[in-house]
Write an enzyme that holds these catalytic residues in place. Structure first.
Site, PDB file in Angstrom:
ATOM      1  N   GLY A 157     -33.435 -45.302  15.213  1.00 15.15           N
ATOM      2  CA  GLY A 157     -33.702 -44.402  14.095  1.00 15.15           C
ATOM      3  C   GLY A 157     -32.388 -43.775  13.646  1.00 15.15           C
ATOM      4  O   GLY A 157     -31.308 -44.327  13.860  1.00 15.15           O
ATOM      5  N   ARG A 158     -32.501 -42.588  13.067  1.00 11.78           N
ATOM      6  CA  ARG A 158     -31.301 -41.932  12.520  1.00 11.78           C
ATOM      7  C   ARG A 158     -30.262 -41.673  13.607  1.00 11.78           C
ATOM      8  O   ARG A 158     -29.071 -41.927  13.416  1.00 11.78           O
ATOM      9  CB  ARG A 158     -31.687 -40.584  11.901  1.00 11.78           C
ATOM     10  N   ILE A 159     -30.718 -41.157  14.753  1.00  8.92           N
ATOM     11  CA  ILE A 159     -29.755 -40.789  15.808  1.00  8.92           C
ATOM     12  C   ILE A 159     -29.168 -42.052  16.445  1.00  8.92           C
ATOM     13  O   ILE A 159     -27.966 -42.135  16.697  1.00  8.92           O
ATOM     14  CB  ILE A 159     -30.429 -39.865  16.851  1.00  8.92           C
ATOM     15  N   ARG A 180     -38.634 -51.086  17.582  1.00  2.44           N
ATOM     16  CA  ARG A 180     -39.930 -51.670  17.210  1.00  2.44           C
ATOM     17  C   ARG A 180     -39.768 -52.584  16.001  1.00  2.44           C
ATOM     18  O   ARG A 180     -40.300 -53.666  15.947  1.00  2.44           O
ATOM     19  CB  ARG A 180     -40.911 -50.544  16.857  1.00  2.44           C
ATOM     20  N   ILE A 239     -31.095 -39.286  26.041  1.00  4.05           N
ATOM     21  CA  ILE A 239     -31.076 -38.041  25.255  1.00  4.05           C
ATOM     22  C   ILE A 239     -32.373 -37.924  24.462  1.00  4.05           C
ATOM     23  O   ILE A 239     -32.468 -37.102  23.552  1.00  4.05           O
ATOM     24  CB  ILE A 239     -29.863 -37.955  24.292  1.00  4.05           C
ATOM     25  N   ALA A 240     -33.386 -38.749  24.806  1.00  2.00           N
ATOM     26  CA  ALA A 240     -34.602 -38.779  23.980  1.00  2.00           C
ATOM     27  C   ALA A 240     -35.646 -37.788  24.508  1.00  2.00           C
ATOM     28  O   ALA A 240     -35.781 -36.677  23.996  1.00  2.00           O
ATOM     29  CB  ALA A 240     -35.144 -40.196  23.946  1.00  2.00           C
ATOM     30  N   ARG A 241     -36.377 -38.197  25.517  1.00  6.03           N
ATOM     31  CA  ARG A 241     -37.389 -37.335  26.124  1.00  6.03           C
ATOM     32  C   ARG A 241     -37.549 -37.716  27.579  1.00  6.03           C
ATOM     33  O   ARG A 241     -37.421 -38.895  27.945  1.00  6.03           O
ATOM     34  CB  ARG A 241     -38.758 -37.532  25.443  1.00  6.03           C
ATOM     35  N   GLU A 270     -39.576 -31.320  32.679  1.00  2.00           N
ATOM     36  CA  GLU A 270     -38.541 -30.290  32.557  1.00  2.00           C
ATOM     37  C   GLU A 270     -39.153 -28.935  32.185  1.00  2.00           C
ATOM     38  O   GLU A 270     -40.200 -28.908  31.539  1.00  2.00           O
ATOM     39  CB  GLU A 270     -37.485 -30.713  31.513  1.00  2.00           C
ATOM     40  N   HIS A 288     -31.190 -30.300  28.424  1.00  2.00           N
ATOM     41  CA  HIS A 288     -31.766 -30.540  27.085  1.00  2.00           C
ATOM     42  C   HIS A 288     -30.983 -29.783  25.998  1.00  2.00           C
ATOM     43  O   HIS A 288     -31.532 -28.926  25.305  1.00  2.00           O
ATOM     44  CB  HIS A 288     -33.253 -30.146  27.066  1.00  2.00           C
ATOM     45  N   ILE A 289     -29.702 -30.142  25.880  1.00  2.00           N
ATOM     46  CA  ILE A 289     -28.820 -29.431  24.931  1.00  2.00           C
ATOM     47  C   ILE A 289     -28.211 -30.357  23.881  1.00  2.00           C
ATOM     48  O   ILE A 289     -27.255 -29.976  23.211  1.00  2.00           O
ATOM     49  CB  ILE A 289     -27.680 -28.692  25.674  1.00  2.00           C
TER      50      ILE A 289
HETATM   51  C1  8YV Z   1     -34.811 -29.443  20.483  1.00  2.00           C
HETATM   52  C2  8YV Z   1     -35.037 -31.960  20.571  1.00  2.00           C
HETATM   53  O1  8YV Z   1     -33.832 -28.508  20.645  1.00  2.00           O
HETATM   54  O2  8YV Z   1     -35.173 -32.052  18.224  1.00  2.00           O
HETATM   55  C3  8YV Z   1     -35.595 -32.462  19.294  1.00  2.00           C
HETATM   56  O3  8YV Z   1     -36.487 -33.341  19.350  1.00  2.00           O
HETATM   57  O4  8YV Z   1     -35.265 -32.492  21.589  1.00  2.00           O
HETATM   58  C4  8YV Z   1     -34.130 -30.779  20.563  1.00  2.00           C
HETATM   59  O5  8YV Z   1     -33.235 -30.897  19.502  1.00  2.00           O
HETATM   60  C5  8YV Z   1     -35.893 -29.182  21.496  1.00  2.00           C
HETATM   61  O6  8YV Z   1     -36.919 -30.104  21.418  1.00  2.00           O
HETATM   62  C6  8YV Z   1     -36.473 -27.781  21.340  1.00  2.00           C
HETATM   63  O7  8YV Z   1     -37.464 -27.712  20.381  1.00  2.00           O
END
Ligand code: 8YV
Length: 331
Positions: A157-159, A180, A239-241, A270, A288-289
């Site tokens: 995607g964008r990122i 996908r 860096i996703a989830r 988390e 998560h920064i």
């Molecule tokens: C958020 C993130 O800071 O945008 C997202 O999906 O994971 C982070 O940028 C975090 O989810 C807090 O809402």
């Protein structure tokens, strides 16, 4: 006199954003910034038409049924796995997120985490701080090459595309990706990325960065079987989830050096972190920064505020996730 609509800001946000919202709404805040339990959130939402959420607040069918006045939830995040969007659509509640404003900042961080992981920056810093550096050695903290290596991206995607551009244009990397759906030729050319199967991605990447959205389908996309397909010299960056990686399986793979190293900004469950990840040296852990620069976090909060102001004022949000709600299906 008309009563102004009431909204809840579920977590502490910047004062200037609260002030903007107070120009339009009766605003309840959570200055203490302690995440609400689901029951507390339902209680606070009584009589509210809007809510500004972060990833910590879940908006699901049970909450929607218990909060009949709620009309819109504006997430301060691009990811929205805390929203049950089909349930929101069925209930006529608009969902919004914050795309675009965090793309480049999050890609910068993805690259920083990749480099810290590959070049063993945190591990060597801990060694130095612990007073263990008493002589130099030729192979001391020798890590993996970044420039000229193969960068794999799962989720384009964008990122993902912003990370690909950094790799291809900044570091001369050979960029491969799996998604996908394949990008159009122009987008592939812009980030000099080549589409491959998931198996090829796992087998060929020297550095694999995960940028896929979290859903039931992407749960444990990277588990023991996938880690086993990666190169023993490879690094993995998430860096996703949390939940996209099986953290327990990753800790085993790191301990047994089945892959070289990992950089993780997100974790299953988390802010708890799997205890085994805390004891392996070849992992860089951050809380998560990835989107955390002040200008970007402010832009995210402002976009969420703009969505509330626009939808409750005009019926048209800026970045709706279920726009059918705007077309007259809303509460
Ligand atoms: C958020 C993130 O800071 O945008 C997202 O999906 O994971 C982070 O940028 C975090 O989810 C807090 O809402």
């Amino acid at each position: 006199m008309n009563q102004r609509p009431a909204i809840l800001i579920a977590r502490a946000v910047f004062p200037e954003v609260v002030a903007r919202l107070r120009e339009h709404f009766e605003v309840e805040t959570n200055e203490q910034d302690a995440p609400f339990t689901p029951a507390q959130l339902i209680e606070r939402l009584q009589g509210k038409v809007g809510v500004m959420t972060t990833g910590s607040e879940r908006i699901d069918a049970a909450l929607l049924a218990a909060c009949p006045q709620l009309r819109v939830a504006a997430n301060i995040a691009v990811g929205y796995n805390n929203f049950d969007v089909p349930a929101m659509t069925a209930a006529g509640v608009l969902a919004t997120n914050t795309p675009d404003v965090l793309t480049e900042t999050t890609a910068d961080f993805g690259f920083a985490l990749l480099m810290a992981t590959a070049r063993r920056i945190c591990e060597s810093e801990h060694f130095l701080r612990a007073g263990q550096w008493n002589r130099w050695a030729l192979d001391m903290f020798a890590g993996a090459e970044v420039h000229g290596s193969t960068l794999g991206i799962l989720g384009m995607g964008r990122i993902g595309q912003a990370i690909a551009r950094r790799g291809a244009h900044g570091f001369g990397m050979n960029v491969i990706y799996h998604n996908r759906s394949r990008l159009d030729t122009g987008s592939e050319a812009a980030c000099r990325a080549r589409y491959v199967s998931k198996a090829e991605l796992l087998q060929q990447a020297d550095h694999l960065v995960l940028v896929v959205p979290y859903s039931a389908e992407s749960h444990h996309t990277i588990g023991a079987a996938e880690l086993a397909q990666m190169k023993p010299t490879a690094t993995l960056v998430n860096i996703a989830r949390g939940g996209i990686v099986d953290d327990a399986a990753l800790a085993v793979a790191l301990r047994e050096k089945r892959i070289a190293a990992a950089g993780l900004d997100v974790f299953e469950g988390e802010p708890k972190v799997h205890p085994d990840l805390l004891t392996v040296p070849n992992v860089v852990l951050t809380p998560h920064i990835a989107s955390a620069t002040l200008p970007t976090r402010l832009a995210m909060a402002n976009l969420a505020a703009d969505n509330l102001i626009a939808y409750l004022g005009t019926g048209q949000a800026l970045t709706p996730l279920n726009p059918s709600v705007q077309a007259g299906q809303g509460r």
